[in-house]
Motif scaffolding. Structure first.
Motif, PDB file in Angstrom:
ATOM      1  N   ALA A  26       6.281  -5.625  -6.243  1.00 34.76           N
ATOM      2  CA  ALA A  26       5.572  -4.193  -6.453  1.00 34.76           C
ATOM      3  C   ALA A  26       6.137  -3.511  -8.034  1.00 34.76           C
ATOM      4  N   ASP A  47       1.676   6.219  -7.251  1.00 34.63           N
ATOM      5  CA  ASP A  47       0.608   7.340  -7.624  1.00 34.63           C
ATOM      6  C   ASP A  47       1.349   8.606  -7.719  1.00 34.63           C
ATOM      7  N   ASP A  65       2.499   1.516  -3.375  1.00 32.03           N
ATOM      8  CA  ASP A  65       1.396   1.996  -4.322  1.00 32.03           C
ATOM      9  C   ASP A  65       1.087   3.506  -4.155  1.00 32.03           C
ATOM     10  N   ARG A  66       1.284   4.299  -3.215  1.00 32.79           N
ATOM     11  CA  ARG A  66       0.990   5.498  -2.698  1.00 32.79           C
ATOM     12  C   ARG A  66       1.871   6.415  -3.298  1.00 32.79           C
ATOM     13  N   ASP A  76       0.967  -1.172   0.162  1.00 34.57           N
ATOM     14  CA  ASP A  76      -0.155   0.212  -0.197  1.00 34.57           C
ATOM     15  C   ASP A  76       0.811   1.199  -0.049  1.00 34.57           C
TER      16      ASP A  76
END
Length: 168
Positions: A142, A114, A110-111, A107
Motif C-alpha cells: 500500500a 483518501d 485506501d479509504r 480497500d
C-alpha cells in the motif's frame, strides 16, 4: 455513510452511538489476532460503555467497519495527530480470516489514505508488530516504508515497527 467494498462487503463509518458494534468487532479482532495489536483483550473486555464511546469520539478521527451481511469482517481507523496537522495515523487495522485475500485490507487502507489526504495531511504513519509479516507486506504493497525511528516498546523488549506513507 456506507459504500460498497469488494465481494458484497459494505464499508461504513461508525460513530460513538454505534459503540456496541465497534466493541464486538474490536473484541473479535483481539481474540482472533492477539499478537497483531499493542492492546490486549484483557485491556478492553471489561471496558465500560463510556470508554468505547470515548474511543469513537476522538475529534477528527475516521472509524470504519467492513460488514458482510450480518458479520463485521474488517475495521480500521484514521487518527489525526493532535500536535501536527500534517500527520495522521492508521490504527486498529484488522481483517477477519474469512475476508483475507479478497483485497479488503487494501480497500480499507485506501479509504484511510483518501480521508487523510482530504483532511490535508501530508503523511500517514502506522505501527506494526514485528512478528506480523503479512500485515507488514500489506502495508508495503500500500506504499508504506519502514522508518528508522523506534516504535513503542513491547513487554518482551522488542519494538513495534513504524512505517510511513507520503500522501502529497
Amino acid at each position: 455513510m456506507t459504500s460498497p467494498a469488494s465481494d458484497g462487503i459494505e464499508v461504513r463509518r461508525v460513530t460513538a452511538d454505534e459503540w456496541m458494534l465497534w466493541r464486538a468487532a474490536r473484541l473479535e479482532a483481539l481474540r482472533e489476532s492477539p499478537a497483531a495489536f499493542g492492546s490486549q483483550l484483557t485491556d478492553w473486555i471489561e471496558a465500560p460503555e463510556s470508554r468505547w464511546r470515548e474511543r469513537l469520539s476522538v475529534p477528527g478521527a475516521h472509524d470504519l467497519l467492513a460488514v458482510d451481511g450480518e458479520h463485521v469482517v474488517g475495521m480500521i481507523t484514521g487518527m489525526p495527530v493532535a500536535d501536527d496537522p500534517s500527520r495522521t495515523e492508521l490504527i486498529s487495522m484488522w481483517v477477519a480470516p474469512s475476508a483475507r485475500g479478497t483485497g479488503l485490507a487494501a480497500d480499507l487502507i485506501d479509504r484511510i489514505v483518501d480521508w487523510a489526504t482530504e483532511a490535508g495531511a501530508s503523511v500517514l504513519d502506522l505501527s506494526v508488530m514485528p512478528d506480523n509479516p503479512s500485515a507488514h507486506r500489506a502495508y508495503e504493497r500500500a506504499g508504506f516504508t519502514p522508518l528508522d525511528e523506534p516504535g513503542d516498546l513491547l513487554p518482551d523488549g522488542r519494538r513495534e515497527i513504524r512505517m510511513r506513507r507520503t500522501l502529497r
